[in-house]
Design an enzyme around this catalytic site. Structure first.
Site, PDB file in Angstrom:
ATOM      1  N   GLY A 219      63.354 -21.691  19.467  1.00 24.04           N
ATOM      2  CA  GLY A 219      62.080 -21.322  20.057  1.00 24.04           C
ATOM      3  C   GLY A 219      61.035 -20.922  19.041  1.00 24.04           C
ATOM      4  O   GLY A 219      59.845 -20.857  19.354  1.00 24.04           O
ATOM      5  N   LYS A 220      61.493 -20.627  17.798  1.00 25.45           N
ATOM      6  CA  LYS A 220      60.585 -20.228  16.706  1.00 25.45           C
ATOM      7  C   LYS A 220      59.605 -19.138  17.156  1.00 25.45           C
ATOM      8  O   LYS A 220      58.401 -19.222  16.914  1.00 25.45           O
ATOM      9  CB  LYS A 220      59.858 -21.433  16.129  1.00 25.45           C
ATOM     10  CG  LYS A 220      60.804 -22.480  15.540  1.00 25.45           C
ATOM     11  CD  LYS A 220      60.067 -23.661  14.970  1.00 25.45           C
ATOM     12  CE  LYS A 220      61.031 -24.655  14.325  1.00 25.45           C
ATOM     13  NZ  LYS A 220      61.895 -25.355  15.307  1.00 25.45           N
ATOM     14  N   ARG A 221      60.121 -18.118  17.802  1.00 20.93           N
ATOM     15  CA  ARG A 221      59.270 -17.067  18.355  1.00 20.93           C
ATOM     16  C   ARG A 221      58.813 -16.103  17.271  1.00 20.93           C
ATOM     17  O   ARG A 221      59.511 -15.859  16.294  1.00 20.93           O
ATOM     18  CB  ARG A 221      60.029 -16.293  19.436  1.00 20.93           C
ATOM     19  CG  ARG A 221      60.519 -17.135  20.597  1.00 20.93           C
ATOM     20  CD  ARG A 221      59.405 -17.902  21.267  1.00 20.93           C
ATOM     21  NE  ARG A 221      59.897 -18.648  22.417  1.00 20.93           N
ATOM     22  CZ  ARG A 221      59.243 -19.622  23.023  1.00 20.93           C
ATOM     23  NH1 ARG A 221      58.078 -19.995  22.570  1.00 20.93           N
ATOM     24  NH2 ARG A 221      59.754 -20.233  24.065  1.00 20.93           N
TER      25      ARG A 221
END
Length: 305
Positions: free
Chosen positions: A105-107
């Site tokens: 998700g590369k949050r």
């Protein structure tokens, strides 16, 4: 499931790879799409049903030989609530089959917003007295450290509390990654600065194998940097994208491993999902094609480590 759990699954299956589940509509075999449309019509529900059926078929074909899956959330968000429902059911099904799930998700964010992301994907959440079921909660999550320490520590906190793992972007596999990541600050590229932060963020989270709950995303397309980063991040487990479709091979990714053959898990998404497209009549046997490619990939990597 902690980083120790992932390493144990890798050892049990003798396979340091993860299958990316990034199912665009055009990747799904036609008969699956037609069956979903027949049941749900030309609706969002048909899309979600097709994605889930495809993913379940892949998981069934891979779960006894591949330790983990990595769904990329964007490919589900793209198709609205039905896509997110397919993502939630994919996570649940992969867990049911004993697989480790890394949500790509590369949050990132700061403060309460970072806490909310961490709670959604790694931890547990209460709404007053109501225990919220986080259907997207996974075992690992990719994160972007660009906002600095206060954007990462909420994730680290939940990793400690719930036995989860994060993988911070350090040197990514895309062609333009060097526009920022290779810029030098005080005589050192930014990716080395990020590596130092990964080391600091992981302090005190070491597991029984010596690796921390804070791993690193390091692309297969930059083998020289893999070697460099393996040396400066001895306790960070590497999630390595870029194998296969993006050009990385077994000899490239071998640099990510330690002397014991641990330290990295190598991702292939399109190479495994779309393997059926390279086999005559492979549409009906998409699971078998994915399995054959996963075995080929495993053997390619193991010959070098």
């Amino acid at each position: 499931m902690s980083i120790d759990t992932l390493i144990t699954k890798i050892q049990e299956k003798k396979n340091p790879t993860v299958a990316g589940l990034d199912p665009r509509w055009e990747y799904v075999p036609k008969h699956i799409c037609e069956a979903a449309i027949h049941e749900h019509g030309l609706t969002n529900k048909a899309v979600g049903a097709a994605l889930l059926a495809f993913n379940k078929g892949l998981i069934d074909a891979l779960c006894d030989i591949v330790p983990a899956v990595k769904p990329q959330s964007a490919y589900y968000e793209l198709y609205g609530l039905s896509g997110l429902s397919a993502l939630a059911e994919t996570i649940r099904y992969a867990h049911e089959k004993g697989m480790y799930v890394i949500l790509d998700g590369k949050r990132n964010d700061i403060g309460k917003t970072a806490e909310a992301y961490a709670g959604a994907y790694l931890g547990k959440t209460m709404a007053g007295e109501i225990p919220v079921e986080n259907e997207l909660a996974s075992d690992g999550l990719t994160v972007n450290g660009y906002l600095g320490t206060d954007g990462i520590m909420p994730f680290v906190k939940d990793c400690k509390e719930y036995g989860k793992t994060i993988f911070a972007l350090v040197k990514t596999s895309n062609a333009s990654s060097g526009e920022l990541q290779d810029l030098e600050v005080d005589g050192e590229p930014i990716y080395r600065k990020m590596a130092a932060l990964v080391n600091r963020w992981g302090e005190g989270t070491e597991g029984k194998f010596g690796y921390t709950a804070v791993g690193a995303v390091v692309g297969a397309t930059y083998p020289e940097q893999i070697s460099e980063l393996r040396a400066v991040m001895p306790k960070a487990y590497f999630l390595v994208p870029g194998y296969g479709a993006q050009g990385g091979g077994g000899s490239d990714v071998a640099r990510a491993f330690d002397k014991n053959g641990l330290g990295a898990i190598i991702n292939s998404s399109r190479g495994i999902m779309c393997a059926w497209q390279k086999v005559p009549g492979g549409e009906e046997a998409f699971g078998e094609a994915a399995r054959a490619e996963a075995i080929r990939m495993r053997d390619d990597i193991l010959q070098y480590i």
